[in-house]
Design a protein around this motif. Structure first.
Motif, short mmCIF file in Angstrom:
data_model
loop_
_atom_site.label_atom_id
_atom_site.label_comp_id
_atom_site.label_asym_id
_atom_site.label_seq_id
_atom_site.Cartn_x
_atom_site.Cartn_y
_atom_site.Cartn_z
N PRO A 292 0.80 -1.24 0.00
CA PRO A 292 0.00 0.00 0.00
C PRO A 292 0.82 1.28 0.00
O PRO A 292 0.38 2.30 -0.51
N ALA A 293 2.06 1.23 0.55
CA ALA A 293 2.85 2.47 0.64
C ALA A 293 3.36 2.94 -0.72
O ALA A 293 3.56 4.14 -0.91
N VAL A 294 3.56 2.03 -1.67
CA VAL A 294 4.06 2.42 -2.99
C VAL A 294 3.09 3.41 -3.64
O VAL A 294 3.49 4.45 -4.17
N ARG A 295 1.80 3.08 -3.62
CA ARG A 295 0.78 3.94 -4.23
C ARG A 295 0.16 4.88 -3.18
O ARG A 295 -0.72 5.67 -3.49
N TYR A 296 0.64 4.79 -1.98
CA TYR A 296 0.16 5.54 -0.81
C TYR A 296 -1.36 5.45 -0.69
O TYR A 296 -2.08 6.45 -0.75
N ASP A 297 -1.81 4.23 -0.49
CA ASP A 297 -3.23 3.94 -0.27
C ASP A 297 -3.57 4.34 1.16
O ASP A 297 -3.40 3.58 2.11
N GLU A 298 -4.07 5.55 1.31
CA GLU A 298 -4.27 6.13 2.64
C GLU A 298 -5.28 5.35 3.47
O GLU A 298 -5.15 5.27 4.70
N ASN A 299 -6.31 4.77 2.84
CA ASN A 299 -7.30 4.01 3.59
C ASN A 299 -6.64 2.83 4.31
O ASN A 299 -6.86 2.60 5.50
N VAL A 300 -5.81 2.07 3.57
CA VAL A 300 -5.14 0.91 4.16
C VAL A 300 -4.09 1.35 5.18
O VAL A 300 -3.99 0.80 6.28
N ILE A 301 -3.30 2.35 4.80
CA ILE A 301 -2.23 2.82 5.69
C ILE A 301 -2.81 3.33 7.01
O ILE A 301 -2.31 3.00 8.10
N ASN A 302 -3.86 4.13 6.95
CA ASN A 302 -4.46 4.66 8.17
C ASN A 302 -5.06 3.55 9.03
O ASN A 302 -4.95 3.56 10.26
N MET A 303 -5.71 2.58 8.37
CA MET A 303 -6.31 1.47 9.11
C MET A 303 -5.25 0.64 9.81
O MET A 303 -5.38 0.32 11.00
N GLN A 304 -4.17 0.33 9.10
CA GLN A 304 -3.11 -0.48 9.70
C GLN A 304 -2.38 0.30 10.79
O GLN A 304 -2.00 -0.27 11.82
N SER A 305 -2.19 1.58 10.58
CA SER A 305 -1.53 2.41 11.59
C SER A 305 -2.30 2.40 12.91
O SER A 305 -1.70 2.37 13.99
N GLN A 306 -3.63 2.38 12.83
CA GLN A 306 -4.46 2.40 14.02
C GLN A 306 -4.38 1.08 14.81
O GLN A 306 -4.75 1.04 15.99
N LEU A 307 -3.92 0.03 14.16
CA LEU A 307 -3.76 -1.24 14.84
C LEU A 307 -2.51 -1.29 15.71
O LEU A 307 -2.31 -2.22 16.49
N LEU A 308 -1.67 -0.28 15.55
CA LEU A 308 -0.38 -0.23 16.26
C LEU A 308 -0.38 0.91 17.25
O LEU A 308 -1.23 1.79 17.21
N ASP A 309 0.61 0.90 18.12
CA ASP A 309 0.77 2.03 19.03
C ASP A 309 2.24 2.29 19.30
O ASP A 309 3.10 1.46 18.98
N GLY A 310 2.52 3.45 19.82
CA GLY A 310 3.88 3.79 20.23
C GLY A 310 4.89 3.75 19.11
O GLY A 310 4.65 4.22 17.99
N ALA A 311 6.04 3.14 19.41
CA ALA A 311 7.17 3.12 18.48
C ALA A 311 6.85 2.34 17.20
O ALA A 311 7.31 2.71 16.11
N MET A 312 6.04 1.28 17.32
CA MET A 312 5.71 0.50 16.13
C MET A 312 4.84 1.30 15.17
O MET A 312 5.01 1.21 13.95
N ARG A 313 3.92 2.09 15.70
CA ARG A 313 3.10 2.93 14.82
C ARG A 313 3.98 3.97 14.12
O ARG A 313 3.86 4.19 12.91
N GLU A 314 4.86 4.60 14.88
CA GLU A 314 5.75 5.62 14.29
C GLU A 314 6.64 5.01 13.21
O GLU A 314 6.83 5.60 12.14
N LEU A 315 7.17 3.82 13.48
CA LEU A 315 8.03 3.15 12.51
C LEU A 315 7.23 2.81 11.25
O LEU A 315 7.71 3.02 10.13
N TYR A 316 6.03 2.28 11.43
CA TYR A 316 5.17 1.94 10.28
C TYR A 316 4.92 3.17 9.41
O TYR A 316 5.04 3.11 8.17
N GLU A 317 4.57 4.28 10.03
CA GLU A 317 4.25 5.49 9.27
C GLU A 317 5.48 6.07 8.58
O GLU A 317 5.40 6.51 7.42
N ARG A 318 6.61 6.03 9.26
CA ARG A 318 7.84 6.57 8.64
C ARG A 318 8.31 5.70 7.48
O ARG A 318 8.75 6.20 6.44
N LEU A 319 8.23 4.39 7.66
CA LEU A 319 8.63 3.49 6.58
C LEU A 319 7.69 3.64 5.39
O LEU A 319 8.14 3.66 4.23
N SER A 320 6.39 3.75 5.65
CA SER A 320 5.42 3.92 4.57
C SER A 320 5.71 5.20 3.79
O SER A 320 5.68 5.21 2.54
#
Length: 232
Positions: A196-224
């Motif tokens: 999803p990050a290649v095409r920046y599918d915000e629906n998927v990225i936002n949904m997956q980001s909400q499943l995480l918290d703290g450092a893992m969420r930040e890492l997911y968002e920065r990598l995306s």
């Protein structure tokens, strides 16, 4: 050759096996028992953690100032030997090592530095892939290896943690991991990137980001974000 290998860690264990397979006479010395160190050899290989390297070299080279010493570290400079021995170099095998799984050294790229011909002769005896590389360039090689290996493996750890929390075994990821690795044998990593990050599918990225918290969420968002920026 008569080789003295100082250190018994993961790299040293694999290197010891490779040297013996190549027919060298190897004396393995624990870095904590340098009093057992022979006075002479064709080459002394110091394979210890970076933080201990300078201290071990200082102790090992005392009384052996005319002997040839090399270290196996990716990010440590050649000049760490200066003031301790007159003959020195680097023999850096770029691979991830473990004691439990011995690797095929003949396929490992080994990067050497130093003018003594013994270094290349030894490297040629254990691998088909020998390259001369300066200290400055080796820093960037090691940095690239950290991204390709250590950071990737950390992502496997995070993946395993997510799966374990939901009662799923990590081995369901192995076919995906294997195919991802196979693809970069044929494609540039940039061309092999999917998700999803290649095409920046915000629906998927936002949904997956909400499943995480703290450092893992930040890492997911920065990598995306990084994946998307590199794909543009």
């Amino acid at each position: 050759m008569r080789v003295v290998l100082i250190g018994r860690g993961r790299l040293a264990t694999n290197l010891h096996a490779a040297l013996e397979r190549a027919g060298h006479e190897v004396a393995s010395i624990n870095s904590r028992t340098l009093d057992e160190l022979p006075v002479e050899a064709d080459i002394f290989i110091v394979s210890v953690k970076d933080a201990a390297l300078k201290e071990v070299i200082g102790k090992a080279a005392k009384g052996r100032e005319n002997q040839l010493f090399v270290h196996t570290a990716g990010s440590m400079p050649l000049n760490i030997f200066e003031g301790h021995t007159r003959r020195y170099g680097v023999l850096y095998p770029m691979q991830t090592f473990s004691k439990e799984r011995l690797v095929d050294f003949m396929e490992i790229p080994v990067f050497i530095e130093g003018s003594d011909p013994t270094i290349k002769l030894l490297a040629d005896s254990i691998t088909r892939r020998v390259y001369a590389l300066s200290t400055e360039e080796r820093k960037y090689l090691h940095l690239a290896a950290v991204f390709a290996c250590n950071f990737a493996n950390h992502c496997y750890t995070l993946s395993a943690r997510i799966l374990e929390r939901h009662g799923l075994p990590f081995d369901v990821m192995l076919p995906l991991i294997d195919e991802t690795a196979r693809k970069v044998h044929e494609l540039h990593p940039l061309d092999a990137q999917t998700g999803p990050a290649v095409r920046y599918d915000e629906n998927v990225i936002n949904m997956q980001s909400q499943l995480l918290d703290g450092a893992m969420r930040e890492l997911y968002e920065r990598l995306s974000q990084s994946i998307h920026e590199n794909a543009i």
